[in-house]
Design an enzyme around this catalytic site. Structure first.
Site, PDB file in Angstrom:
ATOM      1  N   CYS A  28      23.213  97.744  80.175  1.00  6.53           N
ATOM      2  CA  CYS A  28      22.184  97.103  80.991  1.00  6.53           C
ATOM      3  C   CYS A  28      22.804  96.345  82.178  1.00  6.53           C
ATOM      4  O   CYS A  28      23.291  96.978  83.100  1.00  6.53           O
ATOM      5  CB  CYS A  28      21.318  96.207  80.101  1.00  6.53           C
ATOM      6  SG  CYS A  28      19.797  95.749  80.910  1.00  6.53           S
TER       7      CYS A  28
ATOM      8  N   HIS B 143      19.452  99.670  75.839  1.00  7.82           N
ATOM      9  CA  HIS B 143      20.180  98.882  74.828  1.00  7.82           C
ATOM     10  C   HIS B 143      20.426  99.702  73.555  1.00  7.82           C
ATOM     11  O   HIS B 143      19.527  99.846  72.732  1.00  7.82           O
ATOM     12  CB  HIS B 143      19.380  97.630  74.465  1.00  7.82           C
ATOM     13  CG  HIS B 143      19.380  96.613  75.551  1.00  7.82           C
ATOM     14  ND1 HIS B 143      20.383  95.680  75.695  1.00  7.82           N
ATOM     15  CD2 HIS B 143      18.516  96.396  76.575  1.00  7.82           C
ATOM     16  CE1 HIS B 143      20.134  94.923  76.746  1.00  7.82           C
ATOM     17  NE2 HIS B 143      19.013  95.340  77.305  1.00  7.82           N
TER      18      HIS B 143
ATOM     19  N   GLU C 127      22.067  98.832  71.043  1.00  5.68           N
ATOM     20  CA  GLU C 127      22.214  97.953  69.872  1.00  5.68           C
ATOM     21  C   GLU C 127      20.894  97.633  69.185  1.00  5.68           C
ATOM     22  O   GLU C 127      20.883  97.186  68.047  1.00  5.68           O
ATOM     23  CB  GLU C 127      22.926  96.648  70.281  1.00  5.68           C
ATOM     24  CG  GLU C 127      22.148  95.707  71.206  1.00  5.68           C
ATOM     25  CD  GLU C 127      22.224  96.070  72.695  1.00  5.68           C
ATOM     26  OE1 GLU C 127      22.547  97.227  73.005  1.00  5.68           O
ATOM     27  OE2 GLU C 127      21.940  95.198  73.531  1.00  5.68           O
TER      28      GLU C 127
END
Ligand code: XMP
Length: 507
Positions: free
Chosen positions: A77, A165, A167
């Site tokens: 990001c 993202h 994660e």
């Protein structure tokens, strides 16, 4: 040990990146972008985190990327946008702000980072900016319907970046992308496991502590218990544990936890200091003043006990990684909201060296290490419980009588959760005693008694939490049980607030 460095630009997801990398059995550390560590030979890759800032902001984080091109880098990001902006590309405010779900509409399947990722895979984005144009040697590796430059690889370098993202849970194949980076790009062996952690830590502790005496404050919680077991393996009887009864624990907790500790072979001294704590708390209504009074009294009691141990050299603490990260926050999001006294509460005059065997671990990792060490299930699966105990669940001033009432109510709630198989489904549960009295009717009598609020939350790490949707029948049963059995309570509420904007505790 192979290490990944995560440079934090203040994103709310930075800790999540670290946890996902650790779940892939690779050790990693979070450092503020403006205070990176010296990289030694163990550093095999760097992750640049997201950020609440736009790269176009005047005060945006400006990491020094001296390592780019020398070791593998993954920008996420903001990290992706920064490497474009800093090297001649263009990042603009997006016409279509991309928040939430998107799907990958094209993937370069020759790219190491995208190995095994399926077309149409859902990813989670959260950015108002987008990469408009990239320097010549930046090659697109994936796109979504609205974002052409969703990910890139810098040719001739092991540098990769994605604007979404990987994660977060909603990026369905995000973990695969992280694994590709760790294994295929950085060459990680994935040997960071609980077993290896125990072996290495016990060896390090032996070398560090030798024949020295160590003192440790036990709380009954998972962290201090696991720290004690690791130290017990390393130094045995030279570990002196102190368990203080502050009079603010759950019903019967002091006796039952003492019993468990003795059963584990720990050298532990129990100290009943309840009256000292009640005296220190007398008349205090402000939550922070209450916390400070408890912290100060704890140190007095602990110090008095510790000085009885001859030649003690070390103070062990059950500090875990989120405490360490929070207490050195960048100008990021983790501002101190409540003063937790777990870190750095040691008076100078104790002159002891500090040893913190769990300093590098997240809570779920502490539990796994506890399991490897054979910690009893009842201690392992305990809900977190705050250091200041019931004092911060008794709103306003604390008295021994209020503690007694709350202990009774809390015990009915916790036992009820266990009986119904709900205890392990909630992350933390407890009860607040409100400084409010309400009218009720019992038999023919009008009553004017206390109100309690039950709280049960689902969470991963306590940083955010949602209230648990406990069954109505269970709540009804708890309400009846509490009002019929605890003298002094005539009304039960259930807290349906999430964190944020509320917190888990009420004070
Ligand atoms: P909050 O209320 O901040 O709580 O949402 C997050 C987690 O921290 C615990 N907590 C504390 N733990 N000392 C502690 O050791 C404290 O002063 C303290 N205040 C809150 C809380 O129980 C929850 O698990």
């Amino acid at each position: 040990m192979q290490t990944i460095i995560i440079l934090d630009h203040g994103s709310q997801y930075t800790q999540l990146i670290a946890r996902k990398i650790r779940e892939l059995n690779v050790y990693c550390e979070i450092h503020p972008f403006n205070n990176p560590p010296a990289f030694d030979k163990d550093v095999v890759g760097v992750v640049l985190s997201g950020s609440p800032y736009s790269v176009r902001d005047n005060d945006a984080p400006q990491p020094d990327l001296w390592f780019k091109g020398k070791i593998p880098v993954l920008g996420i990001c903001y990290g992706a946008q920064y490497m474009v902006n800093a090297f001649g590309g263009k990042v603009e405010q997006s016409n279509i702000r991309e928040y939430g779900r998107a799907v990958l509409t094209s993937i370069d399947d020759t790219c190491k980072l995208m190995k095994g990722i399926t077309l149409g895979s859902q990813v989670w984005a959260s950015h108002g900016d987008t990469i408009e144009s990239m320097p010549a040697n930046y090659k697109i590796i994936c796109s979504t319907a609205t974002v052409k430059n969703a990910g890139y690889h810098i040719e001739g370098e092991d540098t990769y970046a994605i604007q979404f993202h990987p994660e977060v849970h909603h990026s369905v194949e995000g973990k695969q992308i992280l694994q590709n980076f760790l294994v295929d790009v950085c060459g990680c062996k994935q040997d960071w496991t609980s077993d290896n952690f125990v072996t290495a830590t016990v060896k390090d502790l032996k070398a560090k502590l030798g024949n020295d005496k160590v003192v440790l404050g036990l709380s009954g919680g998972v962290d201090s218990s696991v720290a004690a077991m690791l130290l017990n393996e390393a130094v045995g009887k030279n570990l002196n544990c102190i368990f203080v009864d502050n009079g603010l624990l759950r019903k019967n907790e002091f006796a039952s936890v003492m019993e468990s500790y003795k059963g584990m072979g720990l050298n532990v001294t129990g100290v009943d200091a309840s009256q000292m704590f009640y005296a220190a708390l007398e008349g205090l209504k402000d939550p922070e003043q209450k916390r400070k009074a408890i912290g100060k009294t704890f140190i007095e009691v602990f110090d008095r006990q510790a000085t009885k141990i001859k030649d003690v050299k070390w103070l062990a603490q059950g500090t875990i990684y989120p405490d360490v990260i929070e207490s050195c926050s960048v100008k990021g999001p983790s501002a101190t909201i409540k003063s937790h006294h777990n870190v750095g509460g040691l008076p100078d005059y104790m002159k002891l060296q500090i040893v913190e065997p769990l300093r590098a671990l997240f809570k779920d990792e502490v539990r796994r290490v506890g399991k490897v060490l054979g910690l009893k299930e009842e201690l392992l699966s305990r809900h977190p419980f705050p250091g200041p105990g019931l004092a911060i669940r008794i709103l306003s001033d604390v008295t021994q009588e209020k503690v007694r009432i709350l202990q009774e109510v809390d015990s009915i709630f916790i036992e009820g959760l266990k009986r119904e198989g709900l205890y392990n489904k909630v992350w933390q549960a407890g009860v607040m005693l409100l400084p409010v009295q309400s009218v009720g009717v019992m038999g023919d009598e009008r009553t004017y008694e206390n109100v309690v609020a039950l709280r049960a939350v689902e969470s991963v790490d306590g940083m955010t939490a949602d209230w648990s949707h406990l069954p109505y029948d269970f709540l009804a049963d708890m309400s009846n049980n509490i009002i019929n059995n605890v003298k002094g309570v005539n009304r039960v509420c259930y807290d349906i607030s999430s964190k944020p904007p509320a917190t888990i505790e009420w004070e």
